[in-house]
Design a protein around this motif. Structure first.
Motif, short mmCIF file in Angstrom:
data_model
loop_
_atom_site.label_atom_id
_atom_site.label_comp_id
_atom_site.label_asym_id
_atom_site.label_seq_id
_atom_site.Cartn_x
_atom_site.Cartn_y
_atom_site.Cartn_z
N TRP A 257 -17.93 -2.95 -3.77
CA TRP A 257 -17.80 -4.13 -4.64
C TRP A 257 -17.06 -3.80 -5.92
CZ3 TRP A 257 -19.69 -4.74 -9.59
CH2 TRP A 257 -20.66 -3.81 -10.02
N ILE A 258 -17.23 -2.56 -6.42
CA ILE A 258 -16.50 -2.15 -7.63
C ILE A 258 -15.01 -2.01 -7.33
CG2 ILE A 258 -16.17 -0.29 -9.29
CD1 ILE A 258 -19.12 0.17 -9.33
N LEU A 259 -14.71 -1.42 -6.18
CA LEU A 259 -13.31 -1.28 -5.79
C LEU A 259 -12.67 -2.66 -5.65
CD1 LEU A 259 -13.62 1.59 -3.16
CD2 LEU A 259 -12.51 1.74 -5.39
N ALA A 260 -13.39 -3.59 -5.08
CA ALA A 260 -12.86 -4.95 -4.93
C ALA A 260 -12.61 -5.59 -6.30
CB ALA A 260 -13.84 -5.80 -4.12
N GLN A 261 -13.52 -5.36 -7.23
CA GLN A 261 -13.34 -5.89 -8.59
C GLN A 261 -12.14 -5.22 -9.27
OE1 GLN A 261 -15.90 -4.51 -11.92
NE2 GLN A 261 -16.51 -6.66 -12.09
N TYR A 262 -12.03 -3.92 -9.11
CA TYR A 262 -10.93 -3.17 -9.73
C TYR A 262 -9.59 -3.66 -9.19
CZ TYR A 262 -9.24 1.07 -12.12
OH TYR A 262 -8.63 1.97 -12.97
N LEU A 263 -9.51 -3.91 -7.89
CA LEU A 263 -8.29 -4.43 -7.30
C LEU A 263 -7.97 -5.81 -7.87
CD1 LEU A 263 -8.85 -3.29 -3.62
CD2 LEU A 263 -6.97 -2.55 -5.09
N GLU A 264 -8.99 -6.63 -8.04
CA GLU A 264 -8.77 -7.97 -8.59
C GLU A 264 -8.16 -7.88 -9.98
OE1 GLU A 264 -8.67 -11.98 -8.01
OE2 GLU A 264 -9.49 -10.53 -6.58
N TRP A 265 -8.59 -6.92 -10.75
CA TRP A 265 -8.05 -6.76 -12.11
C TRP A 265 -6.54 -6.48 -12.10
CZ3 TRP A 265 -12.29 -3.09 -14.52
CH2 TRP A 265 -13.44 -3.84 -14.79
N THR A 266 -6.06 -5.84 -11.05
CA THR A 266 -4.63 -5.46 -11.03
C THR A 266 -3.71 -6.66 -10.98
OG1 THR A 266 -4.55 -5.26 -8.60
CG2 THR A 266 -5.18 -3.29 -9.86
N ILE A 267 -4.21 -7.81 -10.58
CA ILE A 267 -3.36 -9.00 -10.49
C ILE A 267 -3.83 -10.10 -11.43
CG2 ILE A 267 -2.59 -8.56 -8.12
CD1 ILE A 267 -4.73 -10.53 -7.16
N THR A 268 -4.73 -9.74 -12.35
CA THR A 268 -5.28 -10.72 -13.29
C THR A 268 -4.71 -10.46 -14.68
OG1 THR A 268 -7.34 -10.82 -12.01
CG2 THR A 268 -7.38 -11.69 -14.27
N ASP B 20 -0.31 -13.13 -4.51
CA ASP B 20 -0.69 -12.82 -5.89
C ASP B 20 -0.11 -11.49 -6.35
OD1 ASP B 20 -2.24 -15.18 -6.12
OD2 ASP B 20 -3.92 -14.20 -5.12
N ILE B 21 -0.06 -10.52 -5.44
CA ILE B 21 0.54 -9.23 -5.78
C ILE B 21 2.02 -9.42 -6.07
CG2 ILE B 21 1.16 -6.96 -4.86
CD1 ILE B 21 -1.46 -7.07 -3.23
N TYR B 22 2.68 -10.18 -5.24
CA TYR B 22 4.11 -10.44 -5.43
C TYR B 22 4.36 -11.11 -6.78
CZ TYR B 22 8.67 -12.67 -4.77
OH TYR B 22 9.97 -13.09 -4.93
N ASN B 23 3.56 -12.10 -7.11
CA ASN B 23 3.73 -12.81 -8.38
C ASN B 23 3.44 -11.91 -9.57
OD1 ASN B 23 4.50 -15.24 -7.19
ND2 ASN B 23 2.39 -15.92 -6.95
N ALA B 24 2.45 -11.03 -9.43
CA ALA B 24 2.12 -10.11 -10.53
C ALA B 24 3.25 -9.13 -10.78
CB ALA B 24 0.83 -9.36 -10.20
N PHE B 25 3.97 -8.75 -9.71
CA PHE B 25 5.05 -7.76 -9.84
C PHE B 25 6.42 -8.39 -9.65
CE2 PHE B 25 1.62 -4.88 -8.03
CZ PHE B 25 1.27 -4.39 -9.28
N LYS B 26 6.54 -9.67 -9.90
CA LYS B 26 7.80 -10.37 -9.66
C LYS B 26 8.94 -9.67 -10.41
CE LYS B 26 7.70 -14.65 -8.79
NZ LYS B 26 7.51 -16.12 -8.84
N TYR C 172 7.63 -12.25 0.77
CA TYR C 172 7.06 -11.44 -0.32
C TYR C 172 7.56 -9.98 -0.27
CZ TYR C 172 3.93 -15.43 -0.40
OH TYR C 172 3.41 -16.71 -0.45
N LEU C 173 8.18 -9.62 0.84
CA LEU C 173 8.66 -8.25 1.01
C LEU C 173 10.18 -8.18 0.97
CD1 LEU C 173 6.30 -7.19 3.95
CD2 LEU C 173 5.90 -6.95 1.49
N ALA C 174 10.82 -9.30 0.67
CA ALA C 174 12.29 -9.34 0.70
C ALA C 174 12.93 -8.38 -0.28
CB ALA C 174 12.76 -10.78 0.41
N ASP C 175 12.29 -8.18 -1.44
CA ASP C 175 12.85 -7.27 -2.44
C ASP C 175 12.47 -5.82 -2.19
OD1 ASP C 175 13.83 -9.55 -3.61
OD2 ASP C 175 12.32 -9.64 -5.19
N SER C 176 11.74 -5.57 -1.11
CA SER C 176 11.26 -4.22 -0.80
C SER C 176 11.65 -3.80 0.61
CB SER C 176 9.74 -4.14 -0.95
OG SER C 176 9.31 -4.73 -2.14
N LYS C 177 12.74 -4.35 1.09
CA LYS C 177 13.11 -4.18 2.49
C LYS C 177 13.25 -2.72 2.89
CE LYS C 177 16.59 -5.65 5.88
NZ LYS C 177 17.85 -6.42 6.07
#
Length: 972
Positions: free
Chosen positions: A806-817, A854-860, A896-901
């Motif tokens: 559950w902590i790992l899940a929370q930590y991952l959520e923080w990366t895109i918040t 959400d990951i894509y938008n966070a790292f757009k 979402y992967l177009a820029d990372s082909k």
């Protein structure tokens, strides 16, 4: 003033293809000079609005009624756009093409060829919190506890267009005059020294009030307008400015003729001392090494709290992540110090290679990054001579290249780019590390004197201009011919094109005739997939540095060449001086990126020497042997018995480079076994291999680390400690837990940390992994209160070691918040580290699959980061079902992967490499690991504490100890 002539000639002689690609500017109206004026309202209540006007002095190369340049992410004031010049043409229309960010300004008549015009473009908008273009960033002042704002820029590769309308391609060099308006509580710096400061509104004449009054309030009397001296001619991606409340220190005058200032947050000024000494020392050395003076009157270096890359070489204003510039003796490790020196040297090398002479197009990015990476080792070797940076950087760079470039999906060093979106993907190991490796190769086969003389001619000839790799080859060939250094009537271009225009590298197969003192050599491309046969048949000009056991190490045989047409369709014969019972060693100095496979007898002779007296083989030769043996075994070109038998000598290795090479090779096996029942066998083998070295290096005790200045010893202790805890060496985790508990029990843990600096990453990870939720929250609190970026970075990584799902899940959520505990610059590394952990892999895989939008938008705009996440994820795959699931998911989420082909293709191939190895090698390798470790001390089972370790390993409860690995964000 001579550079004014350069810019005039450069602007008038810009050449483009007859039919330029649609994403390239037409080249009809190249710029001479930009006069850029900004006003920034650093106020969240106005959404960080800004207004600007750019006057661009243009030269008409041909008759045209259109001016095409770049603009993105702001509004161009259409009715404010105007042009002045002969016959006074008028603006008939303004149109923006979003696909390639092309701003087309239509005129009512043609421009006259050979004449100059001034194009005026007002623009306005709101700064964003991204990490490219001109962006707003925040930090908390640790002393006042207040939230502060700053404006920073990151324009490489194609984000200058996000800052102002411009000709955003590297070949369009021009001079700049910049004026920045800001509140008087802030200060501003740019590429050039401050020329004047005034309270008079520099934009009054351009203010279109009816259009933007509601968006941008008129600057009041508390605004200051700073104007900077006219710059030298440079590409748009090198223009930079920072508006902040930072302070600075000035370096001692006796270190360099250039004025040097280090900027940072006010509460971090005590961390600038090392950079203030190292920077000017490196700059002064480069002036001597290149024999070309630094062309600017000042050099600012500034630490940005939120920064995408490691650093950026903007001319005269280098921007850094805090971890890459700031160093605190009480909070930063020795390895942090090494990293700071390396990055500073890298960026300063760019002031010549990249800034003074720039590639024409991003296809030759390696000319910038490869050279800066190589030159960094030269400068660090001068500034910190006891570190042996030239040797360690060379080994690290080559080993990285040999891994990535063994993929069929790799790319050439000089790579065609047919879409600007692809540019970010080539900021990778090939451009940086292979580029550096090839430049080092040239210095070795040409000689230092020839190389430096040619580089000096190249820099002087193309100063303030652009160049391609062929321009460099011509200068190197000319000087080498004067000195007669190249034999066989070959040019540098003929040699180097085989390395820069082809993907991959060769494997040489060496078969000896033990009766005749001769051998034969064949070459072919080396690929990681053992059954993969390349449809092409590339070949290389290969420099052969050969050491015979019969020869003294200080007088080896002269360098020979394997030509591109030799050793491919027929064997190439070679005479040598070793007897039947003596070994022959190729590439003993790692002169070039290639692998070597010998006949079984020569492998055995080399192994015997390593096991009996390993120092008879040079250090770099030992590195090459270990890397080759494990790589060849991985692809079934060599039996694993040979590789493991050779590696067994590492129990007595005292030099960090060979030991770390062997452990990195073993880490590939660990990666595919760590989630299988066979991981215990692997741990047992490695315990035997490193247990004694771990103890001799100091273990987790402080006696070797404290006040130590021997970098080799520190690295030995750090590396063996990390492996020892991960491999369950008796007592390692217990010692780590004791240290972590002492820290938790400290009355003032933010000031009193008993854990040795260089061991903190290992101890933190064990403490968080084996500790309770309380330990995780304790580490998080320390991270939040830390004022030293290196300390925060270590804790951010340690937080990924928890086994609490559950902590790992929370930590991952923080990366895109937005506004969470994880800064935008660190989010990608946090996700990648969780993916690597045995428990976190499952949580992170679901997170990536479920939250890719959400990951894509966070790292757009940062395709490299998404690509790195994909690579890290697929590197963990060991089953076809995992890969099949990903391939199906990829089809559904392709946008979402177009820029990372490219990164995704490489990731898929890496997954296939793992699956292939599991299918063909797992059972046999595990049996051999058990065989090689049968002599381990059986008393382990009689010690209760050791029994617990064995049980936890068998249960798969592996502590995720993070080795000290540099963040894979490239220094640009």
């Amino acid at each position: 003033m001579h550079w004014l002539l350069y810019v005039s000639v450069a602007a008038a002689c810009v050449l483009r293809p007859a039919a330029p690609a649609e994403y390239l500017l037409p080249g009809d109206t190249p710029p001479h000079h930009y006069s850029l004026k900004y006003a920034f309202d650093i106020d969240p209540n106005t959404n960080f609005s800004f207004y600007g006007v750019v006057d661009i002095l243009l030269h008409a190369n041909s008759a045209t009624s259109k001016i095409v340049l770049h603009a993105k992410d702001y509004t161009v004031s259409d009715n404010g756009v105007s042009i002045a010049g002969p016959q006074t043409p008028k603006v008939a229309g303004v149109r923006l093409n979003d696909t390639y960010n092309l701003l087309t300004i239509s005129l009512d008549r043609d421009l006259q060829p050979g004449r100059n015009y001034t194009l005026t473009i007002p623009f306005y908008g709101n700064l964003k919190q991204g990490l490219d273009g001109a962006y707003i960033s925040t930090y908390v002042n640790k002393e006042t506890k207040t939230k502060e704002y700053l404006i920073a820029t990151q324009f490489e590769a194609i984000s200058a267009r996000k800052g102002f309308p411009c000709f955003d391609e590297p070949m369009y060099k021009a001079t700049f005059t910049i004026t920045i308006g800001h509140h008087k509580d802030f200060n501003a710096i740019s590429n050039m020294p401050l020329e004047s400061s005034s309270t008079n509104n520099a934009l009054e004449d351009h203010w279109p009030w009816t259009k933007i009054e509601s968006t941008f309030k008129k600057p009041q009397s508390d605004f200051v307008w700073d104007t900077y001296e006219k710059s030298v001619a440079m590409s748009t991606y090198l223009m930079a400015f920072v508006v902040s409340k930072f302070s600075h220190v000035t370096s001692p005058d006796d270190l360099s003729d250039t004025k040097f200032r280090i900027w940072a947050r006010n509460d971090a000024m005590d961390q600038t001392a090392y950079a203030s000494i190292t920077g000017p020392k490196a700059l002064a050395y480069f002036e001597q090494w290149f024999n070309v003076s630094y062309p600017l009157p000042k050099q600012d270096m500034i630490a940005i709290p939120d920064f995408a890359a490691g650093a950026m070489e903007n001319w005269g204003l280098i921007t850094y992540r805090e971890t890459e510039l700031l160093y605190d003796e009480k909070q930063s490790s020795f390895l942090n110090k090494e990293r700071v020196a390396e990055v500073i040297a890298h960026e300063l090398a760019h002031q010549w290679f990249g800034n003074l002479v720039t590639m024409k197009w991003w296809s030759d990015l390696w000319l910038n990054e490869g050279f800066a990476t190589f030159a960094a080792s030269v400068a660090v070797n001068h500034v910190e001579p006891t570190w042996n940076a030239d040797r360690s950087y060379a080994a690290d760079n080559m080993l990285s290249v040999l891994n990535l470039d063994a993929l069929e999906s790799s790319h050439p060093v000089s790579v065609p780019i047919d879409d600007p979106k692809r540019i970010s993907e080539i900021f990778d190991e090939i451009s940086y590390r292979k580029g550096s490796t090839l430049i080092r190769m040239m210095t070795m086969f040409l000689g230092d004197e020839v190389f430096r003389k040619a580089i000096n001619k190249y820099l002087r000839k193309y100063s303030y201009h652009n160049a391609e790799q062929d321009d460099l080859w011509r200068e190197l060939t000319a000087v080498s011919q004067d000195y007669g250094t190249l034999t066989r009537n070959v040019t540098v271009k003929q040699i180097m094109d085989t390395w820069t225009t082809q993907t991959g590298y060769p494997i040489l197969t060496v078969i000896r005739d033990y009766g005749e003192k001769s051998l034969t050599i064949t070459q072919r491309r080396y690929l990681s997939l053992s059954e993969k046969k390349s449809s092409a048949h590339p070949s290389w000009w290969v420099p052969l540095s050969v050491l015979c056991e019969a020869e003294a190490r200080d007088s080896p045989a002269p360098l020979q060449w394997l030509a591109a047409d030799e050793g491919l369709t027929q064997q190439h014969s070679f005479q040598h001086g070793s007897g039947p019972e003596q070994w022959v060693l190729f590439n003993y100095d790692m002169i070039a990126p290639y692998r070597v496979n010998y006949d079984q007898r020569n492998w055995q002779l080399l192994t015997n020497t390593l096991r009996s007296e390993h120092t008879r083989v040079p250090v770099m030769g030992r590195v090459q042997l270990l890397s080759d043996a494990f790589a060849l075994a991985w692809t079934n070109n060599l039996d694993y018995s040979t590789a493991l038998n050779l590696a067994s000598y590492l129990q007595r290795e005292k030099d960090y480079l060979p030991l770390s090479t062997g452990l990195k090779a073993l880490a590939k096996i660990e990666n595919v076994l760590k989630r299988t029942p066979d991981y215990g066998a692997f741990q047992k083998f490695v315990r035997k291999l490193i247990g004694e070295t771990y103890e001799k290096s100091g273990g987790l005790a402080t006696r070797r680390i404290m006040n130590g200045q021997d970098l080799n010893s520190v690295k030995m202790q750090v590396t063996t400690s990390a492996w020892a805890c991960r491999m369950k060496v008796p007592g390692c985790e217990e010692n780590a837990m004791q240290l972590f508990q002492q820290w938790m029990d400290s009355e003032n843990p933010d000031e009193n940390n008993p854990i040795p600096l260089d061991l903190r990453r290992t101890v933190y990870c064990v403490g968080v992994s084996r500790g309770s939720v309380l330990a995780w929250r304790f580490a998080l609190a320390r991270e939040q209160r830390a004022n030293v970026a290196a300390a925060r970075d270590a804790l951010l990584q340690a937080l990924t070691c928890t086994r609490e799902v559950w902590i790992l899940a929370q930590y991952l959520e923080w990366t895109i918040t937005e506004g969470s505990e994880v800064r935008r610059q660190d989010a990608g590394a946090v996700i990648a580290n969780i993916i690597r952990s045995p428990v976190g892999y499952y949580v992170a895989k679901d997170f990536v699959y479920d939250r890719i939008e959400d990951i894509y938008n966070a790292f757009k705009g940062q395709g490299r980061r998404v690509g790195h996440i994909m690579k890290t994820l697929l590197e963990q795959f060991t089953t076809q079902s995992e890969l099949d699931n990903f391939l199906s998911w990829r089809e559904q989420n392709a946008k979402y992967l177009a820029d990372s082909k490219l990164s995704v293709e490489q990731a898929i191939e890496k997954a296939r490499v793992n699956i292939d190895w599991i299918t063909k090698n797992r059972r046999a390798v595990v049996d051999k690991l058990r065989e090689f470790s049968t002599e381990e001390d059986l008393e382990l089972s009689h010690d209760p504490s050791r029994l617990r370790l064995t049980h936890s390993a068998a249960a798969g409860l592996t502590v995720h100890v993070l080795c000290i690995v540099l963040t894979p964000l490239y220094i640009v």
